[in-house]
Every structure is written in C-alpha cells, then in structure tokens.
Write a protein that holds these residues in place. Structure first.
Motif, PDB file in Angstrom:
ATOM      1  N   ILE A 264      71.370  70.534  51.142  1.00  0.00           N
ATOM      2  CA  ILE A 264      71.783  69.774  52.291  1.00  0.00           C
ATOM      3  C   ILE A 264      71.248  69.054  53.385  1.00  0.00           C
ATOM      4  N   LEU A 265      70.120  68.614  53.410  1.00  0.00           N
ATOM      5  CA  LEU A 265      69.610  68.243  54.232  1.00  0.00           C
ATOM      6  C   LEU A 265      69.727  68.102  55.180  1.00  0.00           C
ATOM      7  N   SER A 266      69.201  68.408  56.473  1.00  0.00           N
ATOM      8  CA  SER A 266      69.353  68.047  57.690  1.00  0.00           C
ATOM      9  C   SER A 266      69.029  66.814  58.278  1.00  0.00           C
ATOM     10  N   ASN A 267      67.299  66.939  58.096  1.00  0.00           N
ATOM     11  CA  ASN A 267      66.855  65.725  58.078  1.00  0.00           C
ATOM     12  C   ASN A 267      66.873  63.891  57.371  1.00  0.00           C
ATOM     13  N   THR A 268      66.662  63.137  57.312  1.00  0.00           N
ATOM     14  CA  THR A 268      67.528  62.591  56.092  1.00  0.00           C
ATOM     15  C   THR A 268      65.714  61.558  55.513  1.00  0.00           C
ATOM     16  N   ILE A 269      65.927  61.561  54.410  1.00  0.00           N
ATOM     17  CA  ILE A 269      65.013  61.183  54.206  1.00  0.00           C
ATOM     18  C   ILE A 269      64.571  58.942  53.830  1.00  0.00           C
ATOM     19  N   PRO A 270      63.833  58.692  54.826  1.00  0.00           N
ATOM     20  CA  PRO A 270      64.161  57.215  54.724  1.00  0.00           C
ATOM     21  C   PRO A 270      64.502  56.636  52.955  1.00  0.00           C
TER      22      PRO A 270
END
Length: 134
Positions: free
Chosen positions: A116-122
């Motif tokens: 689960i990513l903390s940053n968001t892939i655009p």
C-alpha cells in the motif's frame, strides 16, 4: 455564455473519456487475470505481461512489478529477502521512466508481495502505462 458552453462541452468530453478509460481498464483486467465481475477497486490497475514488467529496486534487490495502481503495487518476490513494515525503492518502467515508491507491506503470499503506497502515483502516469499495454 460561449465560455460556459465551452466549459460544459469540455467537462462532458472529459467525463466520457474517463468512462472509456475505465472500460479499457476493466477489459485489460479481464484479459490478464480471468476476471469475471464488476471492477470493485477504487483505483485503476495496470497489469503487466511478463515481458513488459517494470523493475522495482529495494535495498539493492531487483523485483519484477506484476501490477500497479495509484495507491498500490504488487511485485514478484523470488528472493529470501525479509522486509520491515515500511518499504522504499524505485520502480523503473520499459520506457525508461522511474518513480520513487514508498509504502507498507499489505500482504505476502507465496512469491508475491503487495504494497500500500504512502505516495500516490499520478493518474496521468497510470494512464500513460495503460496506453502502452496495447
């Protein structure tokens, strides 16, 4: 009045383009994973064929990326690497683009690990990746 009409026409076109993209995404999921139901995910997912998979490098170890979405990533873990809860790495794609990955392990089953990513892939990046699948 003309600017309102133009803005309305643009929003309608954007809506239908978005719906078309969602239909393509669902078609890709159906083709690649024998999917047979409505899409329940909240983010589009790009599922890679084995010959088009990006690479994820974590602590000097390289892993094949099986699929990505704006908030998640699944990679193939054929190594006996033990991860802590938080994982940081860099994913490199077939076209040479790369993105930083920061996330927490959601699950690990057999030789697959999900983050689960903390940053968001655009969204634009996901859309670009989907367009390169065909």
């Amino acid at each position: 009045r003309d600017s309102i009409t133009a803005a309305l026409a643009f929003n309608i076109k954007a809506f239908f383009a978005h719906q078309h993209t969602k239909t393509e995404t669902t078609a890709v999921l159906k083709q690649t994973s024998n999917y047979n139901g409505p899409e329940k995910r909240s983010h589009y997912r790009v599922v890679y064929s084995p010959n088009r998979r990006p690479w994820l490098v974590i602590n000097g170890y390289a892993f094949e990326v099986a699929d990505i979405s704006q908030k998640g990533l699944r990679f193939l873990d054929h190594k006996d690497v033990v991860f802590g809860g938080k994982v940081e790495g860099k994913a490199t794609f077939m076209d040479g683009d790369s993105i930083d990955i920061i996330g927490n392990i959601e699950w690990k089953k057999a030789e697959q690990t999900s983050l689960i990513l903390s940053n968001t892939i655009p969204h634009s990046f996901i859309k670009k990746e989907l367009s390169q699948l065909t």
